[in-house]
Design a protein around this motif. Structure first.
Motif, PDB file in Angstrom:
ATOM      1  N   HIS A  22       0.838  -1.209   0.000  1.00 19.98           N
ATOM      2  CA  HIS A  22       0.000   0.000   0.000  1.00 19.98           C
ATOM      3  C   HIS A  22       0.869   1.254   0.000  1.00 19.98           C
ATOM      4  O   HIS A  22       0.576   2.225  -0.714  1.00 19.98           O
ATOM      5  N   LEU A  23       1.934   1.243   0.797  1.00 20.14           N
ATOM      6  CA  LEU A  23       2.844   2.391   0.831  1.00 20.14           C
ATOM      7  C   LEU A  23       3.517   2.598  -0.522  1.00 20.14           C
ATOM      8  O   LEU A  23       3.724   3.726  -0.962  1.00 20.14           O
ATOM      9  N   ARG A  24       3.851   1.506  -1.182  1.00 24.56           N
ATOM     10  CA  ARG A  24       4.482   1.592  -2.504  1.00 24.56           C
ATOM     11  C   ARG A  24       3.542   2.250  -3.500  1.00 24.56           C
ATOM     12  O   ARG A  24       3.966   3.037  -4.345  1.00 24.56           O
ATOM     13  N   ARG A  25       2.249   1.951  -3.402  1.00 26.42           N
ATOM     14  CA  ARG A  25       1.273   2.596  -4.300  1.00 26.42           C
ATOM     15  C   ARG A  25       1.263   4.108  -4.080  1.00 26.42           C
ATOM     16  O   ARG A  25       1.206   4.878  -5.041  1.00 26.42           O
ATOM     17  N   ALA A  26       1.312   4.516  -2.827  1.00 27.38           N
ATOM     18  CA  ALA A  26       1.330   5.952  -2.534  1.00 27.38           C
ATOM     19  C   ALA A  26       2.635   6.577  -3.023  1.00 27.38           C
ATOM     20  O   ALA A  26       2.629   7.677  -3.580  1.00 27.38           O
ATOM     21  N   ARG A  27       3.751   5.896  -2.828  1.00 25.10           N
ATOM     22  CA  ARG A  27       5.031   6.424  -3.302  1.00 25.10           C
ATOM     23  C   ARG A  27       5.038   6.508  -4.822  1.00 25.10           C
ATOM     24  O   ARG A  27       5.532   7.480  -5.403  1.00 25.10           O
ATOM     25  N   ASP A  28       4.459   5.532  -5.484  1.00 25.30           N
ATOM     26  CA  ASP A  28       4.347   5.574  -6.946  1.00 25.30           C
ATOM     27  C   ASP A  28       3.481   6.750  -7.397  1.00 25.30           C
ATOM     28  O   ASP A  28       3.765   7.386  -8.418  1.00 25.30           O
ATOM     29  N   LYS A  46      -4.603   6.648  -1.137  1.00 23.22           N
ATOM     30  CA  LYS A  46      -4.017   5.699  -2.090  1.00 23.22           C
ATOM     31  C   LYS A  46      -3.448   4.483  -1.361  1.00 23.22           C
ATOM     32  O   LYS A  46      -3.447   3.371  -1.891  1.00 23.22           O
ATOM     33  N   ALA A  47      -2.954   4.705  -0.132  1.00 20.23           N
ATOM     34  CA  ALA A  47      -2.380   3.613   0.663  1.00 20.23           C
ATOM     35  C   ALA A  47      -3.429   2.926   1.543  1.00 20.23           C
ATOM     36  O   ALA A  47      -3.090   2.028   2.323  1.00 20.23           O
ATOM     37  N   LEU A  48      -4.675   3.369   1.431  1.00 17.43           N
ATOM     38  CA  LEU A  48      -5.775   2.804   2.220  1.00 17.43           C
ATOM     39  C   LEU A  48      -5.525   2.932   3.713  1.00 17.43           C
ATOM     40  O   LEU A  48      -5.761   2.004   4.489  1.00 17.43           O
ATOM     41  N   MET A  49      -5.018   4.108   4.129  1.00 17.80           N
ATOM     42  CA  MET A  49      -4.705   4.358   5.533  1.00 17.80           C
ATOM     43  C   MET A  49      -5.209   5.743   5.912  1.00 17.80           C
ATOM     44  O   MET A  49      -5.418   6.595   5.054  1.00 17.80           O
ATOM     45  N   SER A  50      -5.349   5.953   7.222  1.00 16.32           N
ATOM     46  CA  SER A  50      -5.654   7.309   7.702  1.00 16.32           C
ATOM     47  C   SER A  50      -4.404   8.162   7.510  1.00 16.32           C
ATOM     48  O   SER A  50      -3.286   7.635   7.459  1.00 16.32           O
ATOM     49  N   PRO A  51      -4.568   9.491   7.380  1.00 20.00           N
ATOM     50  CA  PRO A  51      -3.393  10.344   7.164  1.00 20.00           C
ATOM     51  C   PRO A  51      -2.310  10.203   8.237  1.00 20.00           C
ATOM     52  O   PRO A  51      -1.122  10.121   7.919  1.00 20.00           O
ATOM     53  N   ALA A  52      -2.701  10.165   9.511  1.00 22.54           N
ATOM     54  CA  ALA A  52      -1.701  10.062  10.585  1.00 22.54           C
ATOM     55  C   ALA A  52      -0.974   8.714  10.535  1.00 22.54           C
ATOM     56  O   ALA A  52       0.259   8.651  10.637  1.00 22.54           O
ATOM     57  N   HIS A  53      -1.728   7.650  10.368  1.00 24.07           N
ATOM     58  CA  HIS A  53      -1.122   6.312  10.297  1.00 24.07           C
ATOM     59  C   HIS A  53      -0.219   6.207   9.067  1.00 24.07           C
ATOM     60  O   HIS A  53       0.901   5.687   9.143  1.00 24.07           O
ATOM     61  N   PHE A  54      -0.699   6.726   7.961  1.00 20.51           N
ATOM     62  CA  PHE A  54       0.086   6.709   6.730  1.00 20.51           C
ATOM     63  C   PHE A  54       1.417   7.445   6.915  1.00 20.51           C
ATOM     64  O   PHE A  54       2.472   6.941   6.526  1.00 20.51           O
ATOM     65  N   SER A  55       1.368   8.628   7.515  1.00 17.60           N
ATOM     66  CA  SER A  55       2.597   9.405   7.719  1.00 17.60           C
ATOM     67  C   SER A  55       3.600   8.645   8.562  1.00 17.60           C
ATOM     68  O   SER A  55       4.803   8.603   8.245  1.00 17.60           O
ATOM     69  N   ARG A  56       3.128   8.013   9.642  1.00 19.10           N
ATOM     70  CA  ARG A  56       4.036   7.227  10.499  1.00 19.10           C
ATOM     71  C   ARG A  56       4.611   6.032   9.751  1.00 19.10           C
ATOM     72  O   ARG A  56       5.810   5.749   9.823  1.00 19.10           O
TER      73      ARG A  56
END
Length: 157
Positions: A22-28, A46-56
């Motif tokens: 999921h993180l790779r999709r956001a980085r892409d 894009k990573a299917l995460m909340s903004p705070a969780h995604f940032s961490r």
């Protein structure tokens, strides 16, 4: 996903592997759409995460925040445009920055010189390199020792 020093293929959980995908999709998304307006909520979706969780999670996986990664990609693209002779203002706008002042400050912070000074520098050594090598040697690095200096040292030898 915790940052684990003992992480190997054998002891990474299926959930951690899924999170990395999921993180790779956001980085892409950042790599592909760096010139468009992107914010952390859009990247997180894009990573299917909340903004705070995604940032961490992004920081744990890639060593920098999503916004920092986005700005580094933008500066990297701007460097290539400036080497090709594009004006600083045009390079700023082409990579998705809307404030020339903020762009110039961030550029100087990452590269170690202003965009104008970088544009005026001689780039013959970089032009002579295959593009894949030039990209590697000119990639902005977020610390005091810049790879730009490495290119200068190599071209002087």
């Amino acid at each position: 996903m915790r940052h684990r020093r003992d992480a190997t293929v054998e002891n990474v959980t299926p959930q951690e592997i899924e999170n990395l995908a999921h993180l790779r999709r956001a980085r892409d998304l950042i790599d592909r759409d760096y010139a468009r307006p992107l914010d952390v909520p859009t990247m997180a979706a894009k990573a299917l995460m909340s903004p705070a969780h995604f940032s961490r999670q992004f920081r744990a996986a890639y060593g920098e925040t999503p916004y920092s990664y986005l700005m580094t990609r933008r500066i990297e693209r701007a460097m290539a445009l400036l080497r090709a002779g594009t004006s600083v203002t045009d390079a700023c706008m082409a990579v998705g920055c809307t404030s020339l002042g903020s762009f110039s400050s961030r550029f100087a912070e990452i590269v170690g010189m202003t965009p104008s000074a970088y544009r005026k520098r001689e780039h013959d050594a970089v032009r002579a390199m295959p593009s894949c090598v030039a990209k590697s040697h000119t990639r902005p690095v977020r610390d005091a020792s810049s790879r730009i200096g490495e290119v200068r040292e190599h071209s002087a030898a």
